[in-house]
Design a protein around this motif. Structure first.
Motif, PDB file in Angstrom:
ATOM      1  N   ALA A  81       0.826  -1.216   0.000  1.00  0.00           N
ATOM      2  CA  ALA A  81       0.000   0.000   0.000  1.00  0.00           C
ATOM      3  C   ALA A  81       0.854   1.258   0.000  1.00  0.00           C
ATOM      4  CB  ALA A  81      -0.930   0.000   1.215  1.00  0.00           C
ATOM      5  N   GLY A  82       1.978   1.233  -0.731  1.00  0.00           N
ATOM      6  CA  GLY A  82       2.817   2.413  -0.858  1.00  0.00           C
ATOM      7  C   GLY A  82       3.385   2.857   0.473  1.00  0.00           C
ATOM      8  N   ALA A 102      -3.078   0.433  -6.702  1.00  0.00           N
ATOM      9  CA  ALA A 102      -2.601   1.802  -6.498  1.00  0.00           C
ATOM     10  C   ALA A 102      -2.916   2.681  -7.701  1.00  0.00           C
ATOM     11  CB  ALA A 102      -1.096   1.788  -6.220  1.00  0.00           C
ATOM     12  N   ALA A 103      -2.689   2.157  -8.900  1.00  0.00           N
ATOM     13  CA  ALA A 103      -2.978   2.934 -10.110  1.00  0.00           C
ATOM     14  C   ALA A 103      -4.473   3.200 -10.238  1.00  0.00           C
ATOM     15  CB  ALA A 103      -2.464   2.185 -11.340  1.00  0.00           C
ATOM     16  N   TRP A 104      -5.291   2.197  -9.906  1.00  0.00           N
ATOM     17  CA  TRP A 104      -6.744   2.398  -9.970  1.00  0.00           C
ATOM     18  C   TRP A 104      -7.191   3.480  -8.982  1.00  0.00           C
ATOM     19  CZ3 TRP A 104     -10.352   0.212 -13.256  1.00  0.00           C
ATOM     20  CH2 TRP A 104     -11.693   0.491 -12.948  1.00  0.00           C
ATOM     21  N   LEU A 105      -6.648   3.441  -7.765  1.00  0.00           N
ATOM     22  CA  LEU A 105      -7.023   4.443  -6.764  1.00  0.00           C
ATOM     23  C   LEU A 105      -6.602   5.841  -7.194  1.00  0.00           C
ATOM     24  CD1 LEU A 105      -6.234   2.581  -3.426  1.00  0.00           C
ATOM     25  CD2 LEU A 105      -8.472   3.418  -4.165  1.00  0.00           C
ATOM     26  N   ARG A 106      -5.403   5.970  -7.744  1.00  0.00           N
ATOM     27  CA  ARG A 106      -4.949   7.281  -8.216  1.00  0.00           C
ATOM     28  C   ARG A 106      -5.873   7.800  -9.316  1.00  0.00           C
ATOM     29  NH1 ARG A 106       0.187   4.852  -8.032  1.00  0.00           N
ATOM     30  NH2 ARG A 106       0.140   4.520 -10.300  1.00  0.00           N
ATOM     31  N   ALA A 124     -10.894   4.837 -18.636  1.00  0.00           N
ATOM     32  CA  ALA A 124     -10.492   5.800 -19.662  1.00  0.00           C
ATOM     33  C   ALA A 124      -9.208   6.523 -19.255  1.00  0.00           C
ATOM     34  CB  ALA A 124     -11.611   6.811 -19.905  1.00  0.00           C
ATOM     35  N   ARG A 125      -9.104   6.873 -17.984  1.00  0.00           N
ATOM     36  CA  ARG A 125      -7.896   7.563 -17.517  1.00  0.00           C
ATOM     37  C   ARG A 125      -6.695   6.623 -17.539  1.00  0.00           C
ATOM     38  NH1 ARG A 125      -6.749  12.349 -15.244  1.00  0.00           N
ATOM     39  NH2 ARG A 125      -4.813  12.455 -14.012  1.00  0.00           N
ATOM     40  N   GLU A 170      -1.207   3.995 -18.298  1.00  0.00           N
ATOM     41  CA  GLU A 170      -1.053   3.104 -17.157  1.00  0.00           C
ATOM     42  C   GLU A 170      -1.534   1.688 -17.474  1.00  0.00           C
ATOM     43  OE1 GLU A 170       0.562   2.085 -13.897  1.00  0.00           O
ATOM     44  OE2 GLU A 170       0.443   4.253 -14.220  1.00  0.00           O
ATOM     45  N   LEU A 171      -2.572   1.552 -18.293  1.00  0.00           N
ATOM     46  CA  LEU A 171      -3.056   0.218 -18.630  1.00  0.00           C
ATOM     47  C   LEU A 171      -2.004  -0.556 -19.425  1.00  0.00           C
ATOM     48  CD1 LEU A 171      -5.352  -1.835 -18.507  1.00  0.00           C
ATOM     49  CD2 LEU A 171      -6.239  -0.864 -20.635  1.00  0.00           C
ATOM     50  N   GLU A 172      -1.383   0.091 -20.399  1.00  0.00           N
ATOM     51  CA  GLU A 172      -0.354  -0.582 -21.181  1.00  0.00           C
ATOM     52  C   GLU A 172       0.857  -0.916 -20.317  1.00  0.00           C
ATOM     53  OE1 GLU A 172       0.428   1.053 -25.160  1.00  0.00           O
ATOM     54  OE2 GLU A 172      -1.434   2.195 -24.936  1.00  0.00           O
TER      55      GLU A 172
END
Length: 455
Positions: free
Chosen positions: A75-76, A118-122, A345-346, A352-354
């Motif tokens: 969790a960072g 983490a990327a999803w939360l950001r 979409a973000r 980030e998805l790639e």
């Protein structure tokens, strides 16, 4: 003697040769029996390594095993914390394996522990900060315009799909895409759809559920038999040309040309872009849709790249099907939830998805290699298919084998596999379909050893 206050760990009790496995097992047991509740923070790897008198790499490796199994998550800045409580592993003496001890090699299940939390939360925080109030109302049932725009660009970059945002409908996974397309085709008079044999039993059942006859067409080492497809008389074909399920075959170039000729003569291809992102030893295979956008329906989802529980997918439609599918989507559910759409979409827009796909790929390759090594050791006479891509392998065995009986014996031994005959209509060689993405290498080795013993 080195030890730690944390769980009263005593390094002297560790078996020789696998300190990381011992430490991961101790933490796993403590979570299962409640000593470490969900949300509890684990010691920093440097601190625990110093207490135990081991290298920091040992603790990092142990924590990674726990992350892979979904027990903890990083969790960072807030550290590594307990994510979920597993059921305690039962005593193996005499009792059949329970759920906690079962090795599930079901194909099509991704590595859920790799979900980019983490990327999803950001991305979600950023979306909520900029969200317009109007976005929370009833929107376009085809999907939010921002996501449809991003998907059109992303599919063009990564799969060679030729689509404008208006060609895209956002759906709740491939299953809904097939349901909507099948119902729209029924409305246009279609009564039969060709399906691959062997092929996905789920796709076959989906088509049949909506009142269309699934017509099996044979698949060989070069992909679907296009001559047999022509002879079937079916006006529509549901295919997985980039990575066939379950054999892993890529549709050969001459078959692609023949299929496009069939489509140009009035046929329609529904292209399920199954496992296209997961490749290890071969170049990417472009989507068929880019070669004939007016004759191909392109279907995909995030179920393998992110998680099936997200229920996010898309269908790219030729003009005659756009309005019928959009209308069916509206009457089905008024459209997908907007917040996950905008988060996805973000993730696409920021790259980030790639990046996530690239990070997961070597991890999946390591699990595939672990399964190949386990098969070579425990089932050396097995023939393995579909190695270069995907998240599963097809294994065929010599001799007169009843693959359904073998799958039943394997389940009794605590290993879940799919018999190849489950995905067949016409008789054919027996085999087993083995998924590797959702299990750690040590669990894969354990599962294949049990499978061999059950044979």
């Amino acid at each position: 003697m080195p030890g730690a206050d944390f769980l009263q760990l005593d390094r002297a009790l560790a078996p020789p040769g696998d300190l990381a496995g011992w430490l991961a097992g101790e933490v796993h047991t403590a979570v299962a029996d409640g000593r470490l509740p969900v949300g509890a923070r684990l010691p920093a790897s440097r601190v625990l390594a110093q207490d135990l008198g081991v290298s920091r790499g040992v603790v990092v490796a142990a924590y990674q095993r726990l992350v892979d199994s979904g027990v903890v998550h990083g969790a960072g800045a807030s550290g590594t914390r307990v994510a979920a409580r597993p059921s305690p592993v039962p005593d193996r003496a005499g009792a059949p394996p329970a759920a906690a001890d079962r090795v599930d090699l079901t194909p099509g299940v991704p590595d859920l522990a790799a979900f980019p939390r983490a990327a999803w939360l950001r991305a979600e925080r950023a979306v909520l900060a900029d969200l317009d109030n109007a976005d929370l109302g009833y929107g376009d049932p085809r999907g939010h315009p921002v996501l449809r725009r991003e998907l059109a660009g992303w599919l063009a970059r990564t799969r060679g799909v030729r689509a404008a945002p208006d060609d895209v409908v956002v759906v709740a996974g491939v299953a809904q895409a097939l349901a909507l397309v099948t119902r729209a085709l029924v409305g246009q008079g279609v009564r039969a759809i060709a399906v691959e044999d062997p092929g996905s039993v789920g796709a076959r059942e989906e088509v049949a559920f909506w009142g269309v006859e699934p017509v099996p067409v044979p698949v060989d080492g070069h992909g679907v038999d296009v001559a047999a497809l022509r002879a079937s008389g079916a006006p529509v074909a549901l295919l997985t040309p980039a990575h066939h399920f379950p054999t892993g075959v890529v549709l050969a170039p001459d078959r692609r040309r023949a299929l496009l000729d069939w489509a140009a003569d009035g046929g329609l291809v529904v292209e399920d872009d199954y496992d296209a992102e997961h490749r290890y030893d071969r170049a990417p295979v472009p989507a068929l849709q880019g070669l004939a956008p007016s004759r191909v329906v392109h279907v995909g989802s995030t179920s393998k790249t992110l998680a099936p529980g997200m229920r996010l997918g898309w269908v790219v439609l030729p003009e005659p099907l756009r309005e019928p599918v959009a209308l069916l989507k509206y009457h089905s559910d008024l459209g997908n939830a907007v917040l996950p759409q905008l988060v996805l979409a973000r993730l696409v827009a920021t790259g980030e998805l790639e990046r996530h796909v690239r990070r997961v790929r070597p991890r999946q390759r390591a699990r595939r290699d672990a399964m190949l090594a386990a098969l070579a050791r425990h089932l050396p006479d097995a023939r393995v298919h579909g190695v270069a891509a995907g998240m599963h392998l097809l294994v065929t065995l010599p001799g007169d084998v009843d693959d359904r009986e073998l799958a039943d014996r394997a389940r009794a031994a605590g290993v879940v596999v799919h018999p190849l005959s489950r995905h067949r209509v016409a008789p054919g060689p027996p085999g087993l379909v083995l998924g590797y993405a959702a299990q750690t290498p040590d669990r894969i080795h354990d599962g294949i050893a049990r499978l061999a013993a059950a044979r």
